[in-house]
Scaffold this active site. Structure first.
Site, PDB file in Angstrom:
ATOM      1  N   HIS A   1      17.884  56.352  19.216  1.00 15.36           N
ATOM      2  CA  HIS A   1      18.700  56.018  20.384  1.00 15.36           C
ATOM      3  C   HIS A   1      18.768  57.208  21.329  1.00 15.36           C
ATOM      4  CE1 HIS A   1      21.039  52.721  17.987  1.00 15.36           C
ATOM      5  NE2 HIS A   1      19.895  52.288  18.472  1.00 15.36           N
TER       6      HIS A   1
ATOM      7  N   HIS B   1      27.629  61.658  10.716  1.00 15.79           N
ATOM      8  CA  HIS B   1      27.225  60.252  10.767  1.00 15.79           C
ATOM      9  C   HIS B   1      25.720  60.116  11.010  1.00 15.79           C
ATOM     10  CE1 HIS B   1      31.496  59.430  11.101  1.00 15.79           C
ATOM     11  NE2 HIS B   1      31.565  60.153  12.200  1.00 15.79           N
TER      12      HIS B   1
ATOM     13  N   THR C   1      27.377  51.606  18.956  1.00 21.77           N
ATOM     14  CA  THR C   1      27.297  51.019  17.608  1.00 21.77           C
ATOM     15  C   THR C   1      28.144  51.789  16.598  1.00 21.77           C
ATOM     16  OG1 THR C   1      25.360  52.295  16.912  1.00 21.77           O
ATOM     17  CG2 THR C   1      24.935  50.232  18.085  1.00 21.77           C
TER      18      THR C   1
HETATM   19 ZN   LIG Z   1      22.904  54.998  17.680  1.00 21.56          ZN
END
Ligand SMILES: [Zn+2]
Ligand SMILES: *[C@@H]1O[C@H](CO)[C@@H](O)[C@H](O)[C@H]1NC(C)=O
Ligand SMILES: *[C@@H]1O[C@H](CO)[C@@H](O)[C@H](O)[C@H]1NC(C)=O
Length: 326
Positions: free
Chosen positions: A147, A90, A231
């Site tokens: 992040h 991902h 998220t």
């Molecule tokens: Zn993230």
């Protein structure tokens, strides 16, 4: 004819059931059938009312004078040992939680409800044709977003932290593209070619100071704060979000390396490039986004607009007496 139908039905049924119940989520760039709008079918939490990311509307911010500087511990030392860079299918993720070293990389202060230690960092990006940040600023996506995920030191495991609204703290940084490389990103960018396929990982040649990935220390006072979620599924609503105003600079070619080197998990023989791995903004509902004490923008006009007005007035007030009296 009847037998044929029966055979087809029996053959097709297990495939259909597996696709629906397989629990696989993806981004629209992989397959719109399992993209973000379908995540709530896999995990009801993804349809909750405190979801992330959100749009940060700089005209709707609430100033919170209690949001002072965040204390960064261990961000200025390269920890011993190695960091593993992984293509998890991902995103590309740098694990920071190895052994004892991670104990020393932590954040607190800045209105955070406790002390949080760093677990991992990862990125969200777009494609050659579009920007790919998750949070948006006044409705606009920026090229990329970093992040850094931290866990409340009160909790031992991610599973435990997910049971508490203040379980995780994520720091988010926007990127801005420049023509020159940001050499502080060389180690990560160089590692990308070793993790081209989903599931690949590589031990980076060396650890480094995490602070080098961020804007300068003096520019970290301006940030936005709100309560949200992970998220990606399971979209747990346990994240205290901090989104910094100042973007990180990254070279055009370095960003291009993310867009063109990595691949999503293979479906059949085709390798699909990992692009547009962001979730679009979610409704804010009754939540508020707060601006730190030193943030430039807050409710109404940004401070810059205000300064432009105030400075000439101040100058007039100061110069006024001088120029009038001989
Ligand atoms: Zn993230
Ligand atoms: C992409 O981001 C840049 C800032 O780096 C911005 O100038 C541009 O408008 C953005 N593009 C879109 C389509 O939002
Ligand atoms: C990463 O890839 C480069 C070239 O593709 C290779 O020379 C290097 O040995 C690889 N590093 C690791 C740790 O596998």
């Amino acid at each position: 004819m009847g037998m044929q139908w029966l055979a087809i039905t029996f053959l097709a049924l297990p495939l259909v059931v597996r696709a629906a119940a397989g629990g696989q989520w993806c981004y629209d760039s992989q397959d719109p059938e399992c993209g973000p709008s379908h995540w709530k079918e896999l995990k009801a939490t993804c349809g909750g009312d405190k979801q992330s990311p959100v749009n940060i509307d700089r005209r709707q911010l609430h100033r919170d004078g209690g949001l002072g500087d965040i204390l960064f511990e261990g961000y200025d030392q390269a920890p011993p040992g190695k960091w593993k860079l992984t293509n998890d299918g991902h995103t590309v993720m740098l694990s920071l939680a190895s052994e004892l070293a991670s104990e020393h990389i932590a954040i607190s202060g800045g209105g955070l409800p406790g002390r949080y230690r760093a677990l991992q960092l990862h990125f969200h990006w777009g494609s050659p044709a579009r920007n790919g940040s998750e949070h948006t600023l006044d409705g606009h996506q920026l090229p990329m977003e970093l992040h850094i995920v931290h866990i409340n030191v009160k909790y031992r495991t991610l599973a435990e932290a997910k049971g508490h609204p203040n379980g995780l703290a994520v720091l988010g940084f926007f990127f801005q593209v420049s023509d020159t490389s940001n050499t502080n990103y060389n180690t990560i960018v160089a590692g990308l070619r070793n993790i081209s396929r989903a599931g690949d990982s590589v031990d980076l040649a060396s650890t480094f100071r995490l602070s080098t990935l961020l804007p300068g220390a003096s520019q970290l006072s301006g940030y936005y704060r709100y309560q949200g979620s992970l998220t990606t599924p399971d979209c747990s609503e346990v994240v205290v979000w901090t989104i910094f105003e100042e973007p990180v600079e990254i070279g055009r070619e370095q960003l291009q390396a993310f867009v063109s080197t990595l691949h999503f998990p293979a479906v059949g023989p085709a390798l699909l490039k990992m692009t547009n791995n962001f979730r679009p903004p979610q409704p804010l509902h009754s939540r508020k986004v707060f601006a730190s004490r030193a943030a430039t923008a807050s409710g109404g006009s940004p401070r810059r607009g205000c300064c432009q007005l105030v400075t000439p007035l101040l100058l007039l007030a100061l110069l006024g007496p001088c120029t009038i009296t001989p």
